[in-house]
Design a protein around this motif. Structure first.
Motif, PDB file in Angstrom:
ATOM      1  N   GLY A 176    -118.378 -72.620  38.462  1.00 38.47           N
ATOM      2  CA  GLY A 176    -117.117 -73.029  38.938  1.00 38.47           C
ATOM      3  C   GLY A 176    -117.803 -72.323  40.790  1.00 38.47           C
ATOM      4  N   SER A 177    -116.538 -70.888  40.046  1.00 33.38           N
ATOM      5  CA  SER A 177    -116.064 -69.434  41.203  1.00 33.38           C
ATOM      6  C   SER A 177    -117.128 -69.528  42.252  1.00 33.38           C
ATOM      7  CB  SER A 177    -116.658 -68.274  41.431  1.00 33.38           C
ATOM      8  OG  SER A 177    -116.029 -68.222  39.718  1.00 33.38           O
ATOM      9  N   TYR A 207    -118.392 -79.458  37.136  1.00 35.39           N
ATOM     10  CA  TYR A 207    -117.429 -77.732  36.560  1.00 35.39           C
ATOM     11  C   TYR A 207    -116.007 -78.921  36.276  1.00 35.39           C
ATOM     12  CZ  TYR A 207    -113.945 -74.731  37.922  1.00 35.39           C
ATOM     13  OH  TYR A 207    -112.696 -73.851  38.189  1.00 35.39           O
ATOM     14  N   ASP A 261    -120.514 -72.566  29.221  1.00 35.06           N
ATOM     15  CA  ASP A 261    -119.235 -72.703  30.113  1.00 35.06           C
ATOM     16  C   ASP A 261    -119.615 -72.217  31.227  1.00 35.06           C
ATOM     17  OD1 ASP A 261    -116.268 -71.370  31.144  1.00 35.06           O
ATOM     18  OD2 ASP A 261    -116.524 -69.989  30.474  1.00 35.06           O
ATOM     19  N   SER A 318    -117.673 -71.737  34.050  1.00 37.62           N
ATOM     20  CA  SER A 318    -116.326 -70.934  34.923  1.00 37.62           C
ATOM     21  C   SER A 318    -117.264 -69.875  36.048  1.00 37.62           C
ATOM     22  CB  SER A 318    -115.116 -70.530  34.374  1.00 37.62           C
ATOM     23  OG  SER A 318    -116.349 -69.179  32.938  1.00 37.62           O
ATOM     24  N   GLU A 371    -110.203 -79.159  29.614  1.00 37.56           N
ATOM     25  CA  GLU A 371    -110.025 -77.587  28.479  1.00 37.56           C
ATOM     26  C   GLU A 371    -108.083 -77.639  29.219  1.00 37.56           C
ATOM     27  OE1 GLU A 371    -112.459 -74.281  30.077  1.00 37.56           O
ATOM     28  OE2 GLU A 371    -114.310 -74.591  28.523  1.00 37.56           O
ATOM     29  N   ARG A 408    -113.272 -78.121  33.643  1.00 39.39           N
ATOM     30  CA  ARG A 408    -111.866 -77.832  33.799  1.00 39.39           C
ATOM     31  C   ARG A 408    -110.534 -78.410  33.254  1.00 39.39           C
ATOM     32  NH1 ARG A 408    -108.425 -77.582  37.546  1.00 39.39           N
ATOM     33  NH2 ARG A 408    -110.095 -78.769  39.065  1.00 39.39           N
TER      34      ARG A 408
END
Length: 259
Positions: free
Chosen positions: A168-169, A211, A163, A165, A218, A215
C-alpha cells in the motif's frame, strides 16, 4: 460428574463459535454498507455526467450556440465546456474531497453521507466531457470491464491472508508519481508518455483496490457505536469509489473508442 464436566467443556467452543459468528455477521453488514454507499455514489456520478451532457448538447442546429469535436453545444454547453467556468467544474470535486476527508470525523453520519453524494454528483458533472471524446458504446463497455476487474480485485483484498500494508505504501507513492508525470505531460503532449501513464495508472489503482479493501476490512471493530461505524463506512466507500473512478478513466484512455 465426569459426564457433566465433559458437557461443560463442550459448551465452551460453542459459545466461542457464537461470538465469532456474531463478529462475522457484523463485518459482512459493515462491508455491505461500504459497497452499497460506493455503488450509489457511482450511480449518482453516472446520472450527473450523462444528464449534464444531454442538457449541454443538441442535435438541432437552430439551438446550437457552438460546436466542439463535431458535437453541437447549447448555451449551457458553451458555459460548462468552453467558458472559464469549466475550471470550476473540474476543481470543485477536488476541493470537496479534501473537505470531506478532513471534516468527516466531526460530521454526523447523515451530513457526511450527504456530502459524499454531493461530491459524487460534482465528479459526474466534471466527467461529462468524456461523452464529447469517446463513443457511448465504448464508455459502457469500459465501465463493465472496470466493474468486473474491480470486483475481482476487491474480493482478493477481502479474502487474502497476506498483509498488504507494505504494498500500500508503495502504491501511494505511485499515485504521486502518476500525478507528477501527468503534469509534465501537459507541456510535453507526448502520446507515448500518456500511454505509459495510463498503463501504470490502471496497475496502481488495481493494487489500491485490493489494498484498500483489506484496510477497510481491518478497520471494522464490533465495539464501534453507530456514529463511528457510519463514518468508517463512508470513508471506506469514498476510498473504493476513488479507486474505481481512476481505474475507469485510465482504462478508458487505453481502450475507449474516440468519436
Amino acid at each position: 460428574m465426569a459426564e457433566k464436566w465433559n458437557q461443560g467443556v463442550r459448551s465452551v467452543p460453542a459459545a466461542g463459535s457464537r461470538v465469532d459468528a456474531s463478529i462475522d455477521q457484523g463485518l459482512r453488514a459493515y462491508m455491505l454498507k461500504v459497497y452499497n454507499l460506493m455503488a450509489i455514489g457511482l450511480v449518482i456520478t453516472g446520472a450527473a455526467a450523462y444528464g449534464l451532457f444531454s442538457l449541454a448538447t443538441t442535435t438541432d442546429p437552430s439551438l446550437a450556440a457552438a460546436q466542439i469535436n463535431g458535437t453541437m453545444l447549447t448555451q449551457l454547453g458553451v458555459t460548462v465546456f468552453v467558458s472559464p467556468l469549466k475550471w470550476v467544474l473540474m476543481l470543485a470535486p477536488l476541493a470537496m474531497v479534501f473537505f470531506l476527508s478532513f471534516r468527516v470525523h466531526k460530521m454526523s453520519v447523515s451530513a457526511a453521507q450527504t456530502t459524499f453524494w454531493a461530491y459524487a454528483a460534482m465528479v459526474g458533472l466534471s466527467l461529462s466531457t468524456i461523452f464529447l471524446v469517446y463513443t457511448q458504446e465504448s464508455i459502457v463497455q469500459v465501465f463493465f470491464i472496470t466493474a468486473a476487474s474491480f470486483g475481482a480485485l476487491s474480493l482478493f483484498g477481502y479474502t487474502t491472508k497476506r498483509d498488504m500494508s507494505a504494498m500500500g505504501s508503495f502504491l501511494i507513492m505511485g499515485v504521486f508519481g502518476i500525478l507528477i508525470a501527468m503534469l509534465v505531460n501537459i507541456f510535453l503532449q507526448s502520446s507515448a508518455l500518456g500511454f505509459a501513464i495510463s498503463v501504470i495508472g490502471v496497475l496502481v489503482f488495481a493494487g489500491l483496490t485490493a489494498y484498500d479493501t483489506q484496510r477497510i476490512k481491518e478497520m471494522y471493530w464490533e465495539g464501534d457505536d453507530t456514529l463511528v461505524a457510519g463514518r468508517k463506512a463512508i470513508m471506506g466507500a469514498l476510498s473504493l469509489y476513488l479507486n474505481f473512478i481512476n481505474m475507469f478513466m485510465f482504462m478508458l484512455q487505453l481502450f475507449g473508442n474516440r468519436d
